[in-house]
Scaffold this active site. Structure first.
Site, PDB file in Angstrom:
ATOM      1  N   ASP A 160      43.161  14.270  75.418  1.00 49.18           N
ATOM      2  CA  ASP A 160      43.474  14.176  74.000  1.00 49.18           C
ATOM      3  C   ASP A 160      44.548  15.185  73.597  1.00 49.18           C
ATOM      4  OD1 ASP A 160      43.217  13.313  71.342  1.00 49.18           O
ATOM      5  OD2 ASP A 160      41.818  14.937  70.891  1.00 49.18           O
ATOM      6  N   GLU A 410      35.612  19.026  81.127  1.00 47.48           N
ATOM      7  CA  GLU A 410      34.885  17.800  80.799  1.00 47.48           C
ATOM      8  C   GLU A 410      34.947  16.727  81.888  1.00 47.48           C
ATOM      9  OE1 GLU A 410      35.934  16.413  76.886  1.00 47.48           O
ATOM     10  OE2 GLU A 410      34.816  18.027  75.922  1.00 47.48           O
ATOM     11  N   TYR A 465      29.837  18.782  70.151  1.00 47.04           N
ATOM     12  CA  TYR A 465      30.354  18.354  68.854  1.00 47.04           C
ATOM     13  C   TYR A 465      29.261  17.752  67.980  1.00 47.04           C
ATOM     14  CZ  TYR A 465      35.006  19.387  70.520  1.00 47.04           C
ATOM     15  OH  TYR A 465      36.121  20.040  70.990  1.00 47.04           O
ATOM     16  N   GLU A 500      33.949  24.739  73.434  1.00 47.98           N
ATOM     17  CA  GLU A 500      34.509  23.868  72.394  1.00 47.98           C
ATOM     18  C   GLU A 500      33.422  23.536  71.388  1.00 47.98           C
ATOM     19  OE1 GLU A 500      36.676  20.354  73.468  1.00 47.98           O
ATOM     20  OE2 GLU A 500      37.698  21.316  75.166  1.00 47.98           O
TER      21      GLU A 500
END
Length: 595
Positions: A160, A410, A465, A500
């Site tokens: 991303d 990830e 997240y 993150e």
């Protein structure tokens, strides 16, 4: 892998500036064989994509060509003459005149090309650099290239951030003596007030090696001879987070009593270790507070910029950060040099992002059902990652600011095949540098029950997240999920940190109800995470995603890029930045409540 620097025996010419430029579809089959037939010029260092108004150039997939004329200084007769590329994204071929003189694969690590046999001192030559931005299943990071109906190439990738390409870092013409120092490796430690600096020097050619360690005042504090040794430093000054102290290790190569070559390597004396559930720097518990970052600025793309470097570090100091991760690739070495001088702590990461077929631009969409195997991510990819690890550690092994290697971001570590793919990579990293802990960042759907590789690593680093991709807008449920997630890792007996967490935030969007995308929601989400972090005794750090907004690939879920920054892309603070500043300036480098 020594960075070129001027010394009494070495010189360099910086080749940054404006070069001739063309994409492959607009030139002939061998564009390096003559002056590029193009009206375009491009700035170096900088990604080429955003410099032009032409969408065909911005979206180009394949080879591009950089070219300029270079004059070799007349005093370099008898020297080895090389060109140093600090990076070429993602592969490069280098031509001196008509001759192919070097190649390199990997977009974020430097390489030298020896052109001694192709140029002459006081003469000039045509330098052409072909740069390829394609990503495939065999590259790091991976991607796929397809041919469209009109015959052009289309690139798809699984990370991303925008696939900026070109010569994003400096290019140097430099000289070294025929007999010269090729590498220096240092290790450090201390006992009481006595420091230890171990060194190993590699040379090409014959000569006697002498080393001298000097403090910041220029005074000699220790000396030695031979290619391998250890120096003792009385009343040592330690390199510490926020309080950097650097020594100079001056290495001399002599033949018949005459100086043949000299190189100076900076040294910070400090120790790093993981003990139980603590991360220790100089024997003291350290708590990471900072960010994942990106090399990303308007117009330059991933081009290194000293002004942004200085300003970003000023913002890190203002907000109270003590660390950042080089997500998701090695940053320019100038960044690490600056961190060494200013006491910033770095988690240094390879370019291994996107090794997860269930991720498309950062959001799970199902996608491929398998990541690892001959038909997807296999032996060629693993070999490429091994080379990335070798080059990263070779370049950055002497930086005191680098306290941990992050080998992957990830990955599909919950899938079968992940252990067979990553275990040799972990083993290689430990062989190359046994002095630093290693980690990797776990994706949301890799958890304490299904992850297959976390036991191989020293620190558990989580990307989570809750409140954004999971239960967006519902912080109460997100808090319960986060608390359960962190509790599940206690049984591993390792330090746990968050590499993150965050929420996309449109600057200027406000709501009294903390609606997603508003500045209030970003601040409230961060506060919720911090409340949970402070409850966990084995928790060792928080690095927000992201330091600043950054450009991403095209997609309907992104408007002008990823907006999770505490700062806008042009470095204006959002409400989240002020919330972080209130928290991070309230405590030092130890976990809140333990100072």
């Amino acid at each position: 892998m020594l960075k070129p620097v001027p010394t009494p025996t070495r010189e360099q010419v910086i080749l940054d500036g404006v070069w001739r430029f063309a994409i492959d579809s607009r030139v002939g089959d061998e564009p390096w064989a003559a002056r590029l037939d193009t009206p375009l010029e491009v700035a170096v260092p900088a990604s080429y994509n955003d410099q032009f108004a032409d969408p065909e150039i911005r979206d180009h997939v394949g080879w591009v060509y950089y070219q300029r004329d270079v004059r070799v200084p007349r005093g370099w007769a008898g020297e080895r003459i090389l060109i140093r590329f600090d990076a070429a994204t993602h592969a490069a071929r280098v031509y001196a005149g008509d001759a192919l003189v070097g190649e390199h694969v990997g977009g974020y690590t430097p390489f030298d090309v020896d052109i001694t046999d192709h140029v002459e001192a006081s003469g000039s030559f045509r330098l052409t650099v072909a740069v390829d931005n394609r990503l495939t299943r065999e590259t790091i990071p991976p991607g796929t290239v397809t041919t469209t109906s009109d015959g052009s190439l289309s690139q798809r990738y699984l990370h991303d951030f925008y696939n900026y390409a070109g010569l994003a870092r400096s290019v140097r013409l430099h000289s070294v003596p025929r007999a010269h120092v090729t590498d220096i490796a240092v290790t450090t430690g201390y006992s009481g007030t006595t420091g230890r600096v171990g060194y190993a020097v590699d040379v090409e050619g014959a000569g006697d090696i002498a080393v001298t360690l000097r403090d910041e005042s220029g005074a000699d504090v220790a000396c030695g001879t031979g290619p391998v040794g250890e120096l003792e430093v009385a009343d040592v000054r330690l390199w510490q987070p926020g309080a950097a102290y650097l020594y100079d290790l001056v290495v001399e190569l002599r033949a018949g009593g005459e100086l043949v070559d000299q190189y100076t390597q900076t040294v910070g004396v400090r120790t790093v270790e993981v003990r139980g559930t603590e991360f220790l720097i100089n024997g003291e518990p350290f708590y990471f507070k900072g960010f994942g970052k990106h090399e990303d600025t308007p117009i330059r793309g991933k081009g290194h910029d000293d002004a942004f470097l200085v300003h970003d570090f000023q913002l890190l100091e203002w907000i109270g950060a003590n660390s950042f991760r080089t997500s998701h690739y090695p940053y320019a070495e100038d960044v690490l040099d600056f961190a060494d001088r200013h006491g910033m702590v770095i988690i240094d990461e390879t370019a291994a992002v996107g090794l997860n077929m269930l991720i498309d631009a950062g959001i799970s969409k199902g996608g491929e059902k398998r990541t690892f195997g001959p038909e997807v991510i296999g032996d060629e990819s693993q070999a490429a990652l091994a080379q990335h690890v070798r080059e990263l550690i070779a370049r950055d092994k002497n930086h005191p600011s680098v306290v941990m290697w992050s080998l992957i971001n990830e990955p599909a570590s919950n899938e079968d095949g992940s252990r067979e793919y990553f275990e040799p990579i972990v083993r290689l990293a430990r062989e190359l540098d046994p002095s630093r802990p290693i980690t990797f960042s776990l994706v949301m759907f890799a958890n304490a029950k299904n992850d297959q590789i976390v036991d191989l690593f020293d620190v558990i680093s989580l990307n989570r997240y809750y409140g954004w991709y999971v239960t967006p807008g519902d912080l109460r449920t997100a808090e319960s999920y986060l608390r359960m997630d962190l509790a599940s890792w206690e049984a591993f007996g390792k330090p746990v940190m968050m590499t993150e967490y965050g929420a996309d935030t449109q600057p200027g969007a406000h709501s009294i109800w903390d609606g997603p995308w508003t500045e209030e929601y970003q601040a409230s989400l961060l506060d919720m995470y911090h409340r949970v972090f402070d409850e966990v005794p084995y928790f060792v750090g928080e690095q927000v995603w992201n330091f600043a907004d950054f450009q991403t690939s095209n997609g309907t879920h992104r408007v002008e890029g990823n907006k999770k920054g505490a700062f806008t892309r042009d470095r204006k603070p959002k409400a989240g930045a002020h919330a972080l500043r209130r928290r991070w300036t309230s405590f030092g480098d130890r976990k809140p409540g333990t100072d």
